[in-house]
Design a protein around this motif. Structure first.
Motif, PDB file in Angstrom:
ATOM      1  N   LEU A  78      -6.995   7.859  -5.793  1.00  0.00           N
ATOM      2  CA  LEU A  78      -6.427   6.628  -5.241  1.00  0.00           C
ATOM      3  C   LEU A  78      -5.236   6.886  -4.318  1.00  0.00           C
ATOM      4  O   LEU A  78      -4.682   5.951  -3.733  1.00  0.00           O
ATOM      5  CB  LEU A  78      -6.008   5.682  -6.383  1.00  0.00           C
ATOM      6  CG  LEU A  78      -7.127   5.276  -7.359  1.00  0.00           C
ATOM      7  CD1 LEU A  78      -6.563   4.594  -8.604  1.00  0.00           C
ATOM      8  CD2 LEU A  78      -8.134   4.351  -6.684  1.00  0.00           C
ATOM      9  N   GLY A  83      -1.884  -0.849 -10.047  1.00  0.00           N
ATOM     10  CA  GLY A  83      -2.493  -2.118 -10.427  1.00  0.00           C
ATOM     11  C   GLY A  83      -1.734  -2.764 -11.560  1.00  0.00           C
ATOM     12  O   GLY A  83      -0.726  -2.233 -12.028  1.00  0.00           O
ATOM     13  N   ASP A 113      -9.346  -2.688  -6.001  1.00  0.00           N
ATOM     14  CA  ASP A 113      -8.447  -1.941  -5.124  1.00  0.00           C
ATOM     15  C   ASP A 113      -8.296  -2.583  -3.759  1.00  0.00           C
ATOM     16  O   ASP A 113      -7.470  -2.149  -2.956  1.00  0.00           O
ATOM     17  CB  ASP A 113      -8.944  -0.497  -4.969  1.00  0.00           C
ATOM     18  CG  ASP A 113      -8.871   0.254  -6.297  1.00  0.00           C
ATOM     19  OD1 ASP A 113      -7.868   0.074  -7.020  1.00  0.00           O
ATOM     20  OD2 ASP A 113      -9.816   0.980  -6.628  1.00  0.00           O
ATOM     21  N   SER A 170      -5.036   9.473 -10.207  1.00  0.00           N
ATOM     22  CA  SER A 170      -4.592   8.575  -9.142  1.00  0.00           C
ATOM     23  C   SER A 170      -4.254   9.340  -7.866  1.00  0.00           C
ATOM     24  O   SER A 170      -4.459   8.834  -6.772  1.00  0.00           O
ATOM     25  CB  SER A 170      -3.402   7.740  -9.607  1.00  0.00           C
ATOM     26  OG  SER A 170      -2.329   8.579  -9.952  1.00  0.00           O
TER      27      SER A 170
END
Lengths: 213, 547, 328
Positions: free
Chosen positions: B137, B368, B360, B133
Motif C-alpha cells: 500500500l 484506514g 482504498d 503496508s
C-alpha cells in the motif's frame, strides 16, 4: 426547566438486584462524604466551593452534591489518573497553585476574593482561564488553560457525574449488576429504568419512576 | 473496601485465586527465586498472559509478574466508573508533544489480565494488506509475518476466547465461523446500521470477547454496559479468566502485586528480573526473560535496565527502543436522535463498519479506519463534552440531559509510525524510585487527513438518518502500539518475527510494542495471536536446540 | 411506550376476553346434557358406564388431538406472554396471541372432555381463528424483520420477531380444526378429512409441524452456539419422528408403527425435558432465579419446548386412528 425524568431516583434501586455489594459499599462511602475540606486550607476551599458552584450550578430545591469535598478527597487520597500534561505539576500542587492564582487574579481585578464575586464575574474569570487569558505573574508558569481543562474541569465534572443525584437527573440507569438490561431497542425501557416525561405524559412518567426498584 | 487484592498478594502459598468462583482458590505451583526458571515474563496482559499459558502448556517452567492485583470479578467489581479506577495504570506518566495522549483508564491497565480486564472486547483481525503496508500500500513498514500464518493464529485466539461474532463477516478473506453467535444489537448499534445503509456501505455486528451463551462458569452477557470498567459477571473473556487459569493449571506461577523494575544481564545475556513485592526488592533467576508491559512500560523497563554493557538500555542497539510509538486516533461524530437510545445498555460497540479499512479508493491519505457505535457512561460523556467543546455550567448540564437520546460513531484510526513519537525517561521518579515515562506524541498531516475524512463521512451518515445537533470530537486517541518494533533487520527493528530481541538472544518482547504499524482495528486480538505464534516458535526453537 | 401498568392491564384484559369466550363456549354446547345425580352405588356407576354411547375411534383421536392442540396453545400462551411482555406490548395487536391461545386452550380442554361425534361450532370457529391468527402473526413478524436494518439477516432471525412462534398457534388451530373434521365422520366408515385418509393426513400434518418447530429450535440453539450437547436433542429427535410419521403417511397398506410410537413418546419426553433444561438455563444465568425479571426474558424460553410434546401427541393420535382404521 421541567424535569425530564420526574421522580426518578437511582438510589431506589440500591437494595435491589441492580446493585451488588461492592457497588453499595462504594456509593455508600461516596454519599457519606462530609462537605468539609481535608486536603485544602480554608482559603483554597472557599475558592474551590465557589468554582464548583459555577462549573455545576445545581438545581435548587434538592440536596446538593458536595462536589468540592469530593474533589478534596481525591487529592487527600492522591488518587491519580495515570498521566498528566508535562506542563502541569502533579495534581495536588496543580490544584493548590491554580486556586491560589485564580483567587489572586480576582483580587487584582476586582479587589475581592473569588468566592465573594458575583456569579457573572466568577464566570468571566473562569472563561478567561479556560481561554488561557489569565497567564500572568499570579500564575507563574502554570498554564491556565491546561490547568482548566486537564485538572479543574476534569476533576470537578468527574466528581459530580459520579454522584447518584446526577445520574437521576440525566436518566442514567445507574449501577447494573447482577441485573443488567433486557430491552435493547430504541424507545424500549426496562421497568427498572428511568421513564422520560414527554409533553402530556409527565404524571405517567412520574408514576412509572416511582415504581423503579 | 473491596480492594484487599491491592494490598496483599494473592498468588502465593501454593495457591491462586479462582476468578470464576466467589472466594475460590486453585492450587498453583511455585518456584524459589534462586531456581533458574525457563521463562520470567513481565506483564500478564494480552501478550504476557497468553504467552505464559502457551509456554506452560508446552512444558516450560514459567513465572509471570504483574504490578497489578489478582481480582475475583464476581465479588469485587462495582458498577462504578470511579471505583473501578483500581483496574487502571494510575502511576504518573508525563505526556507532551502537539497531541499529548490520555492514558490511564483510556488504554492502560494494571491487573492480572492487564488491560483486557477493562477493554471493550472488540476482537478484530487486522486486514492482511496492512501487515505489508510498505510493499502493498506504499506507506509505513512491512511486518516480518505472513498474514496466512497470522490468520491461523487469529483462529486459535478466537476459539480460546469464544468470540461472539457474526455468521458472515463482510470484509476480508474468509474466516472460520466465530465460536459464539453475535449479540443482539442495541439501539446505539442500530443507529450505526441504519446510517451505513443510508450511505450505501456494509456494516456488521462487532466480534466481541463476551459470551452470548453460557461457557463453562461464564454467565452470558447481561448487557449491563459497564464493560470498560471491568465485567462483574465474567461474560467478558479477558485474559484474567481465559489464558491465566489455563497457565496456572499447566504449572505456571503468576505473581501479582509484583513490579519488575530491572532486568539483570551478565555477559550479554539476561539472567533474571528484579521485582518489588511485599515491601522489598527480590530477584528471580531465569534462562529467558520476556517483556510484555505494553507500549509504555516495555520501553521504560528496557531503558531503566541500562547497565555498563548496555548503556542505552537493553535491546537498544538500533536506538529504536521507545520510538515509533503509535496511538490510534479515536475521533467521533455525535448526534441527538428523536428516539430514546439509552446507549448505556449493552457492550458499548455492538456494531461496526470496516468499510474504510478495506476500501482504498476515495481517500487522500494512507491507512484506514474502522468505526463503531458508542455508549459512554456519564463521567466519560461529561469529559467528552467538556474536553472537546469546552462546555461547563448550565450549558454542560443541558447537554448532559440529552444523554438518553445521544448516539455516536467513533473511529479506530490508523496512524503512521513516526520516529519522533516516543517514550523516554523523565527525571521524576515513581514510588519505587524508578524514573517515570515521558510520552511524546504528535499527529502528522496524514493522520489529520484520515481524521478529517472520517469525521466528514460519519457526520454525513448521522445526518442521513435524521440525527440533530451533530458535532465532531476532533481530539482523542486510544490503543497504543510500537516502541519495540519487529522486523527483518537488526538496524531498523528491536525484535525479529519471533519477538526475540536482536541484541540479547534470551530477551524477548511480546506485546503491542512489537507492532511496526498499528493497523485500523483494535489490537488485542493481534497481540494475542502474536503471543500464540511466539509460544509455538519458542517450542520449535527449543526442540531444535536453538533457544 | 406502554407502561408496566398498561401492560398488566392489557394482559389481564386479554385473559379476561379469553375467559369470557370460554364461558360463552361452555354455554353453547350443541345439546344440553341433563344433569344426573351422582351415582349412589358401584352398581349404578357400572350401569351408567355401560349405557354411555360407545366412543368412535375418530372421536378418541379427536380428543387426543384436542389435548395436543391444548398443549401447544398453552405453550404459545405462556411463550407469547413472556415475549410480548419483553416487547412491552408496544403494538396493541401484540395482545392478540394471548387472547386467541387462551381461548384455544380452553376449547381444547372442552374438547378433551367431549365424547360426542359432532362438530362443536364455537370450538370449530375458535380453532379456525387460531389458525388464521397464526398466519397473520407470521406475516406480521415477517414484516417486522424486513423493516429492521439488515432485513433477513442472522441478527434479525435471532433477535427480531421470531417466525416460528406465531406458526405454533397456527399449528394448534389446525390440529384443533382437524379434530372437528374427524368428529364429523360417520361411524364404521373409513374416516376422511377433506377427502384425504384421516390417519395418514394427520400423521403428515404432525410431521410437518414437527419439522417446522424443530427448525426454530435449530435456529435458536444455533444462536446459543450449542453450548450444551443436549441442545442437539430437539434438532435430532423430532425430525426423526417426523420422518417416521412421513413414512406412516405414505406407506400402504400397513405402516410400521411400533418404532414410530416409541419415537413419538421419546419426542414427547424431549419436549418436557426441554422445559426442565430451560429452567436450569435460567438459574445458571447471572443472578439466577433471584434475577428472574431479566433471566426469564433473556434466558432460554421455558414454555417453548412442550410444543414438541403437543406435536408428539398429535402423532400418537394419528397412530391410534390407524390402529382402529388401518385404511384411514
Amino acid at each position: 426547566m421541567p424535569e425530564r425524568y420526574p421522580g426518578y431516583d437511582v438510589l431506589a434501586k440500591r437494595d435491589g438486584l441492580s446493585w451488588n455489594e461492592p457497588t453499595r459499599s462504594a456509593i455508600a462511602a461516596r454519599l457519606a462524604i462530609a462537605d468539609e475540606p481535608r486536603f485544602f486550607d480554608i482559603e483554597a476551599w472557599q475558592t474551590l466551593k465557589a468554582v464548583c458552584d459555577r462549573m455545576v450550578p445545581q438545581p435548587a430545591g434538592r440536596a446538593q452534591v458536595p462536589i468540592a469535598a469530593m474533589v478534596d478527597r481525591k487529592l487527600a487520597d492522591d488518587a491519580r489518573d495515570g498521566f498528566r500534561p508535562a506542563s502541569l505539576p502533579p495534581q495536588r500542587e496543580a490544584w493548590r497553585r491554580g486556586l491560589a492564582a485564580l483567587d489572586a487574579t480576582a483580587r487584582a481585578q476586582h479587589e475581592a476574593r473569588f468566592h465573594t464575586l458575583a456569579a457573572a464575574d466568577q464566570d468571566r474569570l473562569l472563561k478567561a482561564m479556560q481561554q488561557g487569558k489569565l497567564d500572568g505573574p499570579d500564575w507563574n508558569d502554570l498554564p491556565a488553560a491546561t490547568f482548566f481543562g486537564a485538572r479543574l474541569a476534569s476533576d470537578i465534572l468527574s466528581a459530580y457525574y459520579s454522584h447518584p443525584l446526577a445520574w437521576s437527573e440525566m436518566g442514567f440507569g445507574g449501577p447494573a449488576s447482577p441485573r443488567g438490561y433486557v430491552r435493547m431497542g430504541a424507545n424500549r425501557r426496562d421497568p427498572w429504568e428511568a421513564a422520560e416525561a414527554k409533553p402530556g405524559s409527565e404524571a405517567e412518567a412520574r408514576r412509572e419512576n416511582d415504581r423503579v426498584r | 473496601m473491596f480492594d484487599e487484592a491491592l494490598r496483599k498478594p494473592r498468588g502465593k502459598g501454593g495457591r491462586a485465586p479462582d476468578p470464576m468462583r466467589v472466594g475460590g482458590w486453585v492450587p498453583m505451583r511455585e518456584y524459589p527465586g534462586d531456581e533458574e526458571v525457563d521463562f520470567a515474563i513481565v506483564g500478564t496482559g494480552a501478550g504476557g498472559g497468553t504467552l505464559a499459558c502457551k509456554l506452560a502448556e508446552a512444558g516450560f517452567s514459567v513465572v509471570a509478574f504483574d504490578a497489578g492485583a489478582w481480582w475475583r470479578p464476581l465479588e469485587e467489581f462495582a458498577s462504578d466508573e470511579t471505583h473501578q479506577g483500581k483496574l487502571y495504570w494510575t502511576d504518573e506518566r508525563l505526556c507532551d508533544g502537539a497531541n499529548p495522549l490520555k492514558l490511564g483508564a483510556n488504554n492502560s491497565g494494571r491487573a492480572i489480565g492487564g488491560s483486557t480486564v477493562h477493554f471493550a472486547m472488540v476482537s478484530l483481525r487486522m486486514r492482511p494488506e496492512r501487515l505489508n503496508s510498505r510493499s502493498k500500500l506504499g506507506y509505513g513498514a512491512d511486518w516480518p509475518l505472513d498474514w496466512r500464518e497470522m490468520w491461523n493464529y487469529y483462529t486459535e485466539v478466537e476459539r480460546a476466547l469464544a468470540i461472539a461474532g457474526p455468521v458472515n463477516y463482510p470484509w476480508g478473506p474468509p474466516r472460520p465461523r466465530y465460536p459464539y453467535r453475535a449479540h443482539e444489537i442495541n439501539a446505539a448499534g442500530l443507529v450505526l446500521a441504519r446510517s451505513c445503509e443510508a450511505m450505501g456501505i456494509d456494516w456488521s455486528e462487532t466480534p466481541l470477547a463476551t459470551v452470548s451463551a453460557p461457557r463453562g462458569r461464564s454467565h452470558p452477557c447481561v448487557y449491563r454496559g459497564f464493560c470498560v470498567t471491568g465485567c462483574s459477571t465474567n461474560a467478558k473473556q479477558s485474559v484474567l479468566i481465559t489464558w491465566i487459569p489455563r497457565a496456572v493449571k499447566a504449572g505456571a506461577e503468576i505473581r501479582d502485586l509484583a513490579m519488575v523494575g530491572r532486568i539483570e544481564t551478565n555477559a550479554g545475556r539476561a539472567t533474571g528480573v528484579h521485582y518489588y513485592r511485599e515491601g522489598q526488592w527480590r530477584f528471580q533467576r531465569a534462562r529467558n526473560v520476556v517483556v510484555a508491559g505494553y507500549a509504555i512500560e516495555t520501553p521504560r523497563l528496557l531503558l531503566n535496565s541500562a547497565n555498563a554493557q548496555f548503556p542505552d538500555g537493553l535491546a537498544n542497539r538500533s536506538g529504536l527502543v521507545g520510538k515509533y510509538l503509535m496511538a490510534q486516533t479515536n475521533q467521533a461524530a455525535w448526534g441527538v436522535m428523536e428516539d430514546e437510545i439509552r446507549w448505556y445498555k449493552g457492550p458499548p460497540s455492538l456494531a461496526i463498519t470496516e468499510h474504510w479499512n478495506y476500501t482504498d479508493t476515495g481517500k487522500d491519505f494512507f491507512g484506514g479506519y474502522a468505526y463503531m457505535s458508542q455508549g459512554p457512561l456519564p463521567q466519560a460523556w461529561a469529559s467528552t463534552l467538556s474536553g472537546n467543546r469546552g462546555l461547563w455550567g448550565e450549558a454542560l448540564m443541558r447537554e448532559m440531559e440529552k444523554y438518553n437520546h445521544q448516539a455516536g460513531l467513533k473511529i479506530v484510526g490508523e496512524v503512521l509510525p513516526q520516529e519522533a513519537n516516543r517514550v523516554t525517561l523523565a527525571d521524576e521518579k515513581d514510588q519505587y524510585g524508578l524514573p517515570i515515562a515521558r510520552v511524546t506524541y504528535s499527529l502528522c498531516d496524514n493522520d489529520q487527513a484520515l481524521v478529517k475524512h472520517a469525521l466528514d463521512f460519519m457526520s454525513k451518515s448521522l445526518d442521513a438518518i435524521g440525527a440533530t445537533d451533530i458535532w465532531t470530537e476532533d481530539d482523542d486517541t486510544c490503543h497504543l502500539a510500537g516502541t519495540a518494533r519487529m522486523g527483518d533487520d537488526p538496524t531498523t527493528s528491536v525484535v525479529n518475527a519471533d519477538c526475540r530481541s536482536w541484541d540479547i538472544p534470551n530477551l524477548w518482547i511480546c506485546d503491542g510494542s512489537v507492532f511496526p504499524t498499528v493497523g485500523a482495528v483494535n489490537p488485542s486480538l493481534t497481540i494475542q495471536a502474536i503471543a500464540c505464534r511466539t509460544g509455538d516458535r519458542i517450542k520449535e526453537l527449543a526442540s531444535q536446540g536453538t533457544l | 411506550m406502554a407502561t408496566d401498568r398498561e401492560i398488566l392491564n392489557g394482559a389481564l384484559g386479554a385473559l379476561a376476553i379469553g375467559a369470557a369466550g370460554a364461558l360463552l363456549c361452555g354455554r353453547t354446547k350443541p345439546t344440553r346434557r341433563k344433569r344426573q345425580p351422582p351415582p349412589r352405588s358401584a352398581m349404578e356407576r357400572a350401569r351408567r358406564e355401560a349405557e354411555r354411547p360407545p366412543q368412535a375411534p375418530t372421536v378418541k383421536a379427536a380428543r387426543r388431538l384436542n389435548r395436543a392442540a391444548g398443549l401447544i396453545a398453552l405453550s404459545t400462551l405462556l411463550d407469547s406472554a413472556v415475549e410480548h411482555y419483553r416487547g412491552s406490548f408496544h403494538n396493541k395487536a401484540m395482545y392478540t396471541p394471548l387472547v386467541v391461545s387462551a381461548l384455544t386452550l380452553y376449547v381444547s380442554y372442552h374438547g378433551t372432555g367431549d365424547r360426542r361425534p359432532a362438530v362443536h361450532r364455537f370450538r370449530d370457529f375458535t380453532y379456525l381463528v387460531s389458525a388464521a391468527t397464526g398466519f397473520v402473526g407470521t406475516a406480521f413478524h415477517i414484516f417486522n424483520i424486513r423493516k429492521r436494518p439488515g432485513g433477513f439477516s442472522w441478527q434479525n432471525l435471532f433477535y427480531g420477531s421470531p417466525l416460528g412462534a406465531p406458526a405454533s398457534i397456527a399449528l394448534a388451530g389446525l390440529l384443533g380444526f382437524y379434530s372437528e373434521r374427524l368428529r364429523d365422520n360417520e361411524l364404521k366408515r373409513s374416516p376422511k378429512v377433506f377427502g384425504l385418509r384421516a390417519g395418514r393426513a394427520l400423521a403428515a400434518l404432525a410431521g410437518i409441524g414437527m419439522v417446522a418447530t424443530s427448525a426454530e429450535a435449530a435456529l435458536l440453539h444455533f444462536r446459543g452456539a450449542y453450548h450444551d450437547p443436549f441442545m442437539y436433542a430437539p434438532v435430532v429427535v423430532p425430525p426423526i419422528a417426523a420422518a417416521l410419521l412421513g413414512d406412516t403417511a405414505l406407506s400402504h397398506p400397513r405402516p410400521p408403527r411400533r418404532l414410530t410410537r416409541w419415537w413419538l413418546r421419546l419426542t414427547a419426553l424431549v419436549g418436557f425435558a426441554g422445559a426442565g433444561f430451560h429452567i436450569f438455563g435460567v438459574s445458571r444465568n447471572m443472578g439466577g432465579w433471584r434475577n428472574w425479571r431479566q433471566n426469564v426474558l433473556n434466558g432460554p424460553p421455558i414454555p417453548a419446548p412442550p410444543s414438541f410434546t403437543g406435536l408428539a401427541l398429535a402423532g400418537l393420535a394419528a397412530l391410534g386412528l390407524l390402529d382402529d382404521h388401518p385404511d384411514s
